[in-house]
Every structure is written in C-alpha cells, then in structure tokens.
Design an enzyme around this catalytic site. Structure first.
Site, PDB file in Angstrom:
ATOM      1  N   PRO A   1      39.037   6.055 -30.607  1.00  0.00           N
ATOM      2  CA  PRO A   1      38.147   7.009 -31.751  1.00  0.00           C
ATOM      3  C   PRO A   1      36.801   6.843 -31.686  1.00  0.00           C
ATOM      4  CG  PRO A   1      39.638   5.097 -32.846  1.00  0.00           C
ATOM      5  CD  PRO A   1      40.051   5.500 -31.370  1.00  0.00           C
ATOM      6  N   ASN A   2      36.103   7.957 -31.763  1.00  0.00           N
ATOM      7  CA  ASN A   2      34.607   8.118 -31.887  1.00  0.00           C
ATOM      8  C   ASN A   2      34.127   8.066 -30.506  1.00  0.00           C
ATOM      9  OD1 ASN A   2      34.659   8.351 -34.631  1.00  0.00           O
ATOM     10  ND2 ASN A   2      35.127   6.281 -34.648  1.00  0.00           N
TER      11      ASN A   2
ATOM     12  N   TYR B   1      25.503   2.051 -27.460  1.00  0.00           N
ATOM     13  CA  TYR B   1      26.637   2.567 -26.393  1.00  0.00           C
ATOM     14  C   TYR B   1      26.076   3.387 -25.308  1.00  0.00           C
ATOM     15  CZ  TYR B   1      30.038   1.380 -30.174  1.00  0.00           C
ATOM     16  OH  TYR B   1      30.835   0.706 -30.955  1.00  0.00           O
TER      17      TYR B   1
ATOM     18  N   ASN C   1      39.818   1.731 -23.407  1.00  0.00           N
ATOM     19  CA  ASN C   1      39.039   1.280 -24.559  1.00  0.00           C
ATOM     20  C   ASN C   1      39.387   1.855 -25.690  1.00  0.00           C
ATOM     21  OD1 ASN C   1      37.017   0.801 -26.179  1.00  0.00           O
ATOM     22  ND2 ASN C   1      35.312   1.548 -25.006  1.00  0.00           N
TER      23      ASN C   1
ATOM     24  N   ALA D   1      37.952   1.405 -32.166  1.00  0.00           N
ATOM     25  CA  ALA D   1      38.000   0.575 -33.367  1.00  0.00           C
ATOM     26  C   ALA D   1      39.422   0.241 -33.510  1.00  0.00           C
ATOM     27  CB  ALA D   1      37.417   1.296 -34.632  1.00  0.00           C
TER      28      ALA D   1
ATOM     29  N   GLU E   1      41.740  -3.935 -20.857  1.00  0.00           N
ATOM     30  CA  GLU E   1      40.995  -3.682 -21.941  1.00  0.00           C
ATOM     31  C   GLU E   1      39.568  -3.774 -21.542  1.00  0.00           C
ATOM     32  OE1 GLU E   1      41.689  -6.033 -25.361  1.00  0.00           O
ATOM     33  OE2 GLU E   1      40.051  -5.412 -26.392  1.00  0.00           O
TER      34      GLU E   1
ATOM     35  N   HIS F   1      35.342  -2.766 -23.029  1.00  0.00           N
ATOM     36  CA  HIS F   1      34.328  -2.435 -24.260  1.00  0.00           C
ATOM     37  C   HIS F   1      32.992  -2.109 -23.592  1.00  0.00           C
ATOM     38  CE1 HIS F   1      37.321  -3.508 -27.114  1.00  0.00           C
ATOM     39  NE2 HIS F   1      37.832  -4.323 -26.452  1.00  0.00           N
TER      40      HIS F   1
ATOM     41  N   ARG G   1      28.783  -8.838 -32.041  1.00  0.00           N
ATOM     42  CA  ARG G   1      28.292  -7.977 -33.018  1.00  0.00           C
ATOM     43  C   ARG G   1      29.113  -8.244 -34.339  1.00  0.00           C
ATOM     44  NH1 ARG G   1      30.311  -2.098 -31.027  1.00  0.00           N
ATOM     45  NH2 ARG G   1      28.924  -1.626 -32.888  1.00  0.00           N
TER      46      ARG G   1
ATOM     47  N   ARG H   1      26.205   8.912 -30.197  1.00  0.00           N
ATOM     48  CA  ARG H   1      26.731   7.750 -31.212  1.00  0.00           C
ATOM     49  C   ARG H   1      26.059   6.572 -30.880  1.00  0.00           C
ATOM     50  NH1 ARG H   1      32.307   4.624 -30.708  1.00  0.00           N
ATOM     51  NH2 ARG H   1      32.121   3.258 -32.713  1.00  0.00           N
TER      52      ARG H   1
END
Ligand code: DQA
Length: 145
Positions: free
Chosen positions: A10-11, A23, A73, A76, A100, A102, A109, A18
C-alpha cells in the site's frame, strides 16, 4: 526466460510524490526501468503494486504455483499483516526465494516500524538503500544479474 515478481504494498503507487525526503523522487515506473536494465534479456521483471491485502496474497499464491522468485516490499503490511506473512511463508516453504525489501530503513524510523511480521519467513531482508534495495535483491534471486 526466467521471471521475477516484484510486489509492492500500500501507498507505494504514490512513489515520487509521497514523502520524497524518505522515499526519494522516483516513481514505480523508474523502478521498473532500473530493474529491467539490470535484468537484461535473460530475466523478465514483473513489477506490481496494490493497496489491497487480498490482491497481494493472491499474487504470492501465483508465485507458489509458478515457482517464481519474489521481491516483496510489503509497505505498512510489514508491521501487522499475519495474512501476508502466511502467504509469504507458502512461498519460502515451497523452496522459492522471497526477499523482503524496504526503501527506507524502518529501524531508524518510528517505533511501530521496528518490527516486521514478514522477516521471519523471508529468505532475507534488504532495507535502507532506496531503490538499490530492490536491485540488490534482484542480484540474489536472479544470480548473474
Ligand atoms: C517501507 C517502510 C514501511 O514502514 C512503510 O509503511 C512503507 C514503505 C519502505 O519501503 O521503506 O510504506 O516498506
């Protein structure tokens, strides 16, 4: 020709606009180009994005059925989706690599980003290197790229 599925949660369809300070300013299409350049003609790169947990799960099922390596990825969903974890486990328990990735380093963070429910069933995790996280993962799942 071998294939690699590059799944984005998502996103991530909003990459480019964004939170560019986190990012970067490049969008998903730019990622597609970078991955295809590295892959060359031997490997087909299939980059997908969904905001929908069910769709991501179906794509992981597809990876199991076709024995396709996955770069994931989970965005969230990383931090709370047990359903996505179970689907990722289906991939790796079938002996298919799933990395995985990111863009940011979630550990540097907010606290809620420090835990991943996916990492425990992933083949490995690469985080914090911007789009290079994906390019490094591609090197692992498609040796020689
Ligand atoms: C992310 C990190 C997640 O915490 C976040 O929810 C994202 C993107 C990353 O690529 O850095 O959407 O997975």
């Amino acid at each position: 020709m071998s294939r690699v599925l590059v799944l984005n949660g998502p996103n991530l369809g909003r990459l480019g606009s964004r939170e560019p300070e986190v990012y970067g300013t490049q969008d998903l299409n730019a990622l597609r180009v970078l991955l295809a350049e590295q892959a060359g003609s031997a490997v087909e790169i299939d980059v997908r994005q969904s905001d929908d947990e069910a769709e991501l799960i179906h794509w992981l099922h597809e990876a199991v059925d076709a024995a396709t390596p996955v770069i994931l990825n989970p965005a969230a969903f990383t931090h709370y989706s047990y359903a996505l974890r179970d689907a990722a486990a289906l991939v790796t328990r079938a002996g298919i690599p799933l990395v995985e990735v990111h863009i940011s380093n979630p550990h540097a963070r907010e606290e809620f980003r420090h835990s991943s429910v996916i990492s425990g069933v992933a083949t490995g995790v690469i985080a914090g290197f911007g789009f290079d996280s994906y390019l490094l993962a591609l090197r692992v799942v498609a040796p020689g790229t």
